[in-house]
Design an enzyme around this catalytic site. Sequence first.
Site, PDB file in Angstrom:
ATOM      1  N   GLY A  59      11.381  -8.616   4.453  1.00 35.71           N
ATOM      2  CA  GLY A  59      11.594 -10.021   4.116  1.00 35.71           C
ATOM      3  C   GLY A  59      12.503 -10.749   5.088  1.00 35.71           C
ATOM      4  N   LYS A  65       5.650  -8.509  -5.664  1.00 35.81           N
ATOM      5  CA  LYS A  65       7.016  -8.602  -6.198  1.00 35.81           C
ATOM      6  C   LYS A  65       7.050  -9.479  -7.465  1.00 35.81           C
ATOM      7  CE  LYS A  65       8.718  -7.736  -1.595  1.00 35.81           C
ATOM      8  NZ  LYS A  65       9.818  -7.759  -0.653  1.00 35.81           N
ATOM      9  N   GLU A 122       9.791   1.888   5.138  1.00 38.11           N
ATOM     10  CA  GLU A 122      10.190   0.485   5.081  1.00 38.11           C
ATOM     11  C   GLU A 122      11.653   0.357   5.499  1.00 38.11           C
ATOM     12  OE1 GLU A 122       7.379  -1.916   2.477  1.00 38.11           O
ATOM     13  OE2 GLU A 122       9.028  -1.277   1.214  1.00 38.11           O
ATOM     14  N   ASN A 161       2.339  -6.142  -1.894  1.00 33.71           N
ATOM     15  CA  ASN A 161       3.368  -6.070  -2.942  1.00 33.71           C
ATOM     16  C   ASN A 161       3.777  -7.498  -3.286  1.00 33.71           C
ATOM     17  OD1 ASN A 161       5.604  -5.652  -4.532  1.00 33.71           O
ATOM     18  ND2 ASN A 161       6.880  -4.782  -2.896  1.00 33.71           N
TER      19      ASN A 161
HETATM   20  C1  PEP Z   1       8.047  -5.075   1.007  1.00 34.46           C
HETATM   21  O1  PEP Z   1       8.770  -5.622   0.199  1.00 34.46           O
HETATM   22  O2  PEP Z   1       7.537  -3.980   0.716  1.00 34.46           O
HETATM   23  C2  PEP Z   1       7.838  -5.715   2.304  1.00 34.46           C
HETATM   24  C3  PEP Z   1       7.420  -4.975   3.282  1.00 34.46           C
HETATM   25  O3  PEP Z   1       8.119  -7.055   2.367  1.00 34.46           O
HETATM   26  P1  PEP Z   1       7.860  -8.007   3.632  1.00 34.46           P
HETATM   27  O4  PEP Z   1       6.468  -7.713   4.137  1.00 34.46           O
HETATM   28  O5  PEP Z   1       7.998  -9.394   3.095  1.00 34.46           O
HETATM   29  O6  PEP Z   1       8.892  -7.662   4.658  1.00 34.46           O
END
Ligand code: PEP
Length: 255
Positions: free
Chosen positions: A178, A13, A172, A11
């Site tokens: 993040g 973003k 998640e 992802n």
């Molecule tokens: C996400 O935004 O879906 C995610 C898992 O981000 P990160 O891997 O940076 O924690």
Amino acid sequence: MATRRPFFCGNWKLNGSIAESLALATNVRNGVATLRAADVVVAPSFTALHAVAKRLEGGSSGPVAVAAQNCHFEDKGAFTGEVSASQLADVGCKYVILGHSERRQLFGELDAAVNLKARAALRAGLAPIICVGETLAERDAGETLGRITAQLDAAIADIAEADLARCLVAYEPVWAIGTGRTASPAQAQEVHAHIRASVARKFAGVAASLRILYGGSMKPDNVRALMAEVDVDGGLVGGASLQAESFVRMIKEGS
Ligand code: PEP
């Protein structure tokens, strides 16, 4: 017992020009060219979707598919600034990430909207990647599994069994996204097993083959332990997917 093919989605973003996205996508594709053991997907910004999908289509070096990070729930009409699922299919997307916690928290997206979007995606031939996850306050209050059930039930309401078979779910935990803080493999497994059992109560035939991804600071050095859990089938990856080298290493470690 169903065997579930590992699935990794990067992802990206709100990152990347078209040129940067093409370079990253090309490096991911080349990096996984000989890998046959996993499904690999990248989710660029809307502006780069078409170019990246074109770059990745066909080719002999192993397919990497494209996901969008959101869609609108109507197919067309007076919805200024929105993008429909059928428009995403038109530019070459195969998947769409829905209900990401950033959309829920920063843009006020509600469970009901996630459901409408999932149904729109399915109508357009896209496979929704439906995100669920608890906040730290909810975890600390012992509300994790209840929160997940509520989000999941709402997201898949009125979706037929055959359509649910085309969906993926991503667990998640909001506190892990993040932050550099990862759910332990045992914490992830507990929630993934709960998701599978919840789906099984409704659609026993789909539950065993449903791919449930973990997301939240997944990295090359923790992917193996997470993937060793019986109900963890892959990853939705933010930060570590922005460098082809770390994303590819993670996919190889986890497949
Ligand atoms: C996400 O935004 O879906 C995610 C898992 O981000 P990160 O891997 O940076 O924690």
